[in-house]
Write a protein that holds these residues in place. Structure first.
Motif, PDB file in Angstrom:
ATOM      1  N   GLN A  45       5.374  -3.257   4.490  1.00 16.02           N
ATOM      2  CA  GLN A  45       5.669  -2.831   3.121  1.00 16.02           C
ATOM      3  C   GLN A  45       6.904  -1.950   3.072  1.00 16.02           C
ATOM      4  O   GLN A  45       7.711  -2.045   2.140  1.00 16.02           O
ATOM      5  CB  GLN A  45       4.451  -2.121   2.528  1.00 16.02           C
ATOM      6  CG  GLN A  45       3.283  -3.065   2.297  1.00 16.02           C
ATOM      7  CD  GLN A  45       2.090  -2.402   1.643  1.00 16.02           C
ATOM      8  OE1 GLN A  45       1.914  -1.180   1.747  1.00 16.02           O
ATOM      9  NE2 GLN A  45       1.254  -3.179   0.971  1.00 16.02           N
ATOM     10  N   ASP A  46       7.084  -1.121   4.085  1.00 11.99           N
ATOM     11  CA  ASP A  46       8.306  -0.321   4.165  1.00 11.99           C
ATOM     12  C   ASP A  46       9.534  -1.227   4.267  1.00 11.99           C
ATOM     13  O   ASP A  46      10.575  -0.965   3.649  1.00 11.99           O
ATOM     14  CB  ASP A  46       8.250   0.617   5.370  1.00 11.99           C
ATOM     15  CG  ASP A  46       7.296   1.784   5.169  1.00 11.99           C
ATOM     16  OD1 ASP A  46       6.906   2.053   4.017  1.00 11.99           O
ATOM     17  OD2 ASP A  46       6.925   2.420   6.181  1.00 11.99           O
TER      18      ASP A  46
ATOM     19  N   LEU B 126       9.139  -6.031  -7.511  1.00 17.89           N
ATOM     20  CA  LEU B 126       8.427  -5.041  -6.720  1.00 17.89           C
ATOM     21  C   LEU B 126       8.273  -3.760  -7.518  1.00 17.89           C
ATOM     22  O   LEU B 126       9.244  -3.177  -7.997  1.00 17.89           O
ATOM     23  CB  LEU B 126       9.177  -4.759  -5.425  1.00 17.89           C
ATOM     24  CG  LEU B 126       8.502  -3.793  -4.441  1.00 17.89           C
ATOM     25  CD1 LEU B 126       7.189  -4.364  -3.944  1.00 17.89           C
ATOM     26  CD2 LEU B 126       9.428  -3.479  -3.275  1.00 17.89           C
TER      27      LEU B 126
ATOM     28  N   ARG C 252      10.442  -2.655   0.938  1.00 16.22           N
ATOM     29  CA  ARG C 252      11.151  -1.667   0.113  1.00 16.22           C
ATOM     30  C   ARG C 252      12.627  -1.574   0.495  1.00 16.22           C
ATOM     31  O   ARG C 252      13.444  -1.142  -0.313  1.00 16.22           O
ATOM     32  CB  ARG C 252      10.493  -0.301   0.267  1.00 16.22           C
ATOM     33  CG  ARG C 252       9.094  -0.189  -0.327  1.00 16.22           C
ATOM     34  CD  ARG C 252       8.593   1.243  -0.271  1.00 16.22           C
ATOM     35  NE  ARG C 252       7.197   1.351  -0.672  1.00 16.22           N
ATOM     36  CZ  ARG C 252       6.165   1.407   0.176  1.00 16.22           C
ATOM     37  NH1 ARG C 252       6.402   1.382   1.489  1.00 16.22           N
ATOM     38  NH2 ARG C 252       4.940   1.504  -0.269  1.00 16.22           N
TER      39      ARG C 252
ATOM     40  N   VAL D  59       6.293   0.002  -7.143  1.00 15.61           N
ATOM     41  CA  VAL D  59       5.586   0.861  -6.194  1.00 15.61           C
ATOM     42  C   VAL D  59       4.642   1.782  -6.955  1.00 15.61           C
ATOM     43  O   VAL D  59       5.012   2.388  -7.953  1.00 15.61           O
ATOM     44  CB  VAL D  59       6.605   1.688  -5.380  1.00 15.61           C
ATOM     45  CG1 VAL D  59       5.867   2.589  -4.397  1.00 15.61           C
ATOM     46  CG2 VAL D  59       7.536   0.769  -4.632  1.00 15.61           C
TER      47      VAL D  59
ATOM     48  N   MET E 138       1.424  -0.564  -3.838  1.00 18.60           N
ATOM     49  CA  MET E 138       2.553  -1.486  -3.998  1.00 18.60           C
ATOM     50  C   MET E 138       2.036  -2.785  -4.611  1.00 18.60           C
ATOM     51  O   MET E 138       1.000  -3.307  -4.192  1.00 18.60           O
ATOM     52  CB  MET E 138       3.203  -1.769  -2.645  1.00 18.60           C
ATOM     53  CG  MET E 138       4.294  -2.827  -2.686  1.00 18.60           C
ATOM     54  SD  MET E 138       4.999  -3.179  -1.069  1.00 18.60           S
ATOM     55  CE  MET E 138       6.076  -1.777  -0.872  1.00 18.60           C
TER      56      MET E 138
ATOM     57  N   SER F  61      -0.658 -12.243   3.952  1.00 25.39           N
ATOM     58  CA  SER F  61       0.596 -12.090   3.225  1.00 25.39           C
ATOM     59  C   SER F  61       0.835 -13.280   2.302  1.00 25.39           C
ATOM     60  O   SER F  61       1.187 -13.118   1.126  1.00 25.39           O
ATOM     61  CB  SER F  61       1.753 -11.938   4.214  1.00 25.39           C
ATOM     62  OG  SER F  61       2.982 -11.872   3.545  1.00 25.39           O
TER      63      SER F  61
ATOM     64  N   ASN G 136       1.563  -1.222   6.658  1.00 28.84           N
ATOM     65  CA  ASN G 136       2.455  -0.154   6.192  1.00 28.84           C
ATOM     66  C   ASN G 136       3.897  -0.426   6.576  1.00 28.84           C
ATOM     67  O   ASN G 136       4.823  -0.246   5.764  1.00 28.84           O
ATOM     68  CB  ASN G 136       2.010   1.190   6.770  1.00 28.84           C
ATOM     69  CG  ASN G 136       0.809   1.775   6.044  1.00 28.84           C
ATOM     70  OD1 ASN G 136       0.482   1.348   4.944  1.00 28.84           O
ATOM     71  ND2 ASN G 136       0.145   2.730   6.667  1.00 28.84           N
TER      72      ASN G 136
ATOM     73  N   ILE H 185      -2.061  -8.870   0.671  1.00 24.85           N
ATOM     74  CA  ILE H 185      -1.218  -7.709   0.907  1.00 24.85           C
ATOM     75  C   ILE H 185       0.178  -8.044   0.409  1.00 24.85           C
ATOM     76  O   ILE H 185       0.614  -9.187   0.475  1.00 24.85           O
ATOM     77  CB  ILE H 185      -1.181  -7.318   2.407  1.00 24.85           C
ATOM     78  CG1 ILE H 185      -0.830  -8.534   3.281  1.00 24.85           C
ATOM     79  CG2 ILE H 185      -2.512  -6.715   2.835  1.00 24.85           C
ATOM     80  CD1 ILE H 185      -0.712  -8.216   4.765  1.00 24.85           C
ATOM     81  N   THR H 186       0.866  -7.045  -0.122  1.00 28.98           N
ATOM     82  CA  THR H 186       2.221  -7.243  -0.633  1.00 28.98           C
ATOM     83  C   THR H 186       3.203  -6.895   0.474  1.00 28.98           C
ATOM     84  O   THR H 186       3.445  -5.725   0.783  1.00 28.98           O
ATOM     85  CB  THR H 186       2.474  -6.358  -1.865  1.00 28.98           C
ATOM     86  OG1 THR H 186       1.508  -6.678  -2.867  1.00 28.98           O
ATOM     87  CG2 THR H 186       3.876  -6.580  -2.414  1.00 28.98           C
ATOM     88  N   THR H 187       3.743  -7.929   1.101  1.00 26.04           N
ATOM     89  CA  THR H 187       4.629  -7.756   2.257  1.00 26.04           C
ATOM     90  C   THR H 187       5.709  -8.825   2.241  1.00 26.04           C
ATOM     91  O   THR H 187       5.638  -9.781   1.464  1.00 26.04           O
ATOM     92  CB  THR H 187       3.848  -7.880   3.583  1.00 26.04           C
ATOM     93  OG1 THR H 187       3.423  -9.248   3.744  1.00 26.04           O
ATOM     94  CG2 THR H 187       2.638  -6.958   3.617  1.00 26.04           C
TER      95      THR H 187
END
Length: 409
Positions: free
Chosen positions: A96-97, A407, A100, A409, A1, A120, A93, A125-127
């Motif tokens: 990130q979900d 964003l 999305r 993925v 991501m 973050s 995880n 991390i991409t969050t």
């Protein structure tokens, strides 16, 4: 991501304003780094930096006001026995979900720490943006005391991924609050009543003395932060509000006096209705202990009526999910549940402008306006007509822009 930061302009989009419940005429949104720097005007000559929305609706990025990013199981007592490195991986995880699903900001109500928030913020991390409070504060035998009745030892180490810390007496509570604030916490979480996932307390109990609650409230306010309180019963809710707690989490058994106090103190209610539906169905499969499964019934059916009372009473209501383990995949379903008793605009404000006020980020989050953070969604349908479409993010959200990046993925 990853985030594609080459996009600088979004053209041919109608901007949704949750406060006025209106859509603009097709317009242009200009982005620089993490901010919206202009609305309207001509598209730039560099077409590679342009995203054509093709008439789609630009909605502010969503905010979930009650999550537990560390809780990869409903057996919360087991978290302290799990390696922090493993819990961190599962937390990334789950965050990130959530991104999305269109949640560009989240408030953790117990467990997340400065390390996750810093990673973050720095883009390691991409969050979603993470607003954290560190460990929730609980009395002995309270909602964050996860010891079984026959267990005597309590692990107080900051490094271990328990969601809370046990403290008794005003001085211990004050020290615990200061320790969370020392790390940069955005808020302090207090357990004001019993809860479902804890093994030894009753849902209808009250927890902490007045002096203990006041100690935490005073420390939060001294740091220009605030205290939030886990509370189910009207007795626990009303007591917390009178003592200065700024937001009430859950609130399934509130009464008219609760509504009056929420209004009087300009406080916030954060219902989390979807978690009870899923605990009822999937709790056991996600590790919810037998004694906790019995307590789900105490709050399952009352929450919708509490939401209706609060909505009719003009209370500040914020979106929350509070899901644990694999049940977190149901995060967006809260939209459909609330739509049973609230208008689409009210539900949408709970996840945008009202949530931003709770986070002390009014004008920066939950809005598409010049100077705000560039967190927004491009939608095909209008949630002001049917907000439950956001319960199906895979079909309702075309693009997600987070921190000014598209964003990918």
């Amino acid at each position: 991501m990853r985030l594609d930061r080459s996009i600088r302009t979004i053209t041919n989009t109608r901007i949704l304003d949750p406060e006025t419940e209106t859509l603009s005429e097709p317009t242009t949104i200009r982005i620089s780094h993490d901010r919206i720097v202009g609305i309207g005007g001509e598209a730039p000559a560099d077409r590679d930096a342009v995203l054509d929305a093709e008439g789609g609706i630009a909605c502010p990025g969503l905010i979930d006001g009650h999550v537990h990013v560390l809780a990869d199981t409903a057996d919360l007592g087991r978290l302290g026995e799990t390696p922090p490195s493993y819990i961190t991986a599962t937390a990334i995880n789950s965050m990130q979900d959530a991104l999305r699903r269109g949640f560009t900001s989240m408030r953790d109500a117990g467990g997340a720490d400065f390390g996750l928030a810093r990673a973050s913020e720095e883009g390691l991390i991409t969050t979603p943006r993470l607003f954290y409070g560190g460990k929730a504060l609980s009395q002995t035998g309270g909602h964050a005391d996860m010891r079984a009745p026959g267990t005597a030892v309590m692990d107080h180490h900051q490094c271990c991924p328990h969601l809370g810390v046990v403290c008794d007496g005003a001085s211990e509570v004050r020290r615990a609050a200061r320790n969370q604030l020392r790390t940069g916490a955005h808020h302090i979480k207090l357990m004001l009543s019993g809860g479902v996932a804890s093994p030894t307390d009753r849902v209808d109990s009250t927890q902490f003395s007045d002096d203990e609650i006041l100690a935490a409230v005073e420390e939060a306010e001294a740091a220009n932060r605030y205290a939030l309180g886990h509370a189910y019963t009207a007795r626990a809710i009303n007591r917390g509000l009178r003592l200065g707690v700024r937001s009430i989490e859950h609130g399934n058994l509130l009464d008219q006096e609760s509504v009056r106090l929420l209004r009087e103190h300009d406080a916030f209610l954060v219902p989390t209705l979807v978690t009870y539906e899923r605990l009822h169905v999937d709790g056991a499969a996600n590790g919810l202990q037998a004694e906790s499964q019995k307590k789900v019934e105490d709050v399952l059916h009352a929450g919708l009526e509490a939401l209706r009372l609060a909505d009719e009473g003009g209370v500040n209501i914020v979106y929350g999910s509070d899901l644990l383990g694999d049940m977190r995949s149901w995060q967006s379903h809260e939209f459909a549940i609330r739509a049973r008793v609230q208008s689409p605009g009210a539900v949408l404000r709970s996840a945008t402008t009202t949530a931003a006020r709770l986070l002390q980020a009014e004008g920066e989050l939950g809005t598409i306006s010049e100077g705000a953070h560039a967190d927004l969604l491009l939608l095909d349908s209008n949630p002001l007509e049917d907000v439950s479409t956001l319960s199906e993010p895979d079909s309702s959200i075309r693009h997600i822009i987070s921190r000014g990046g598209l964003l990918a993925v």
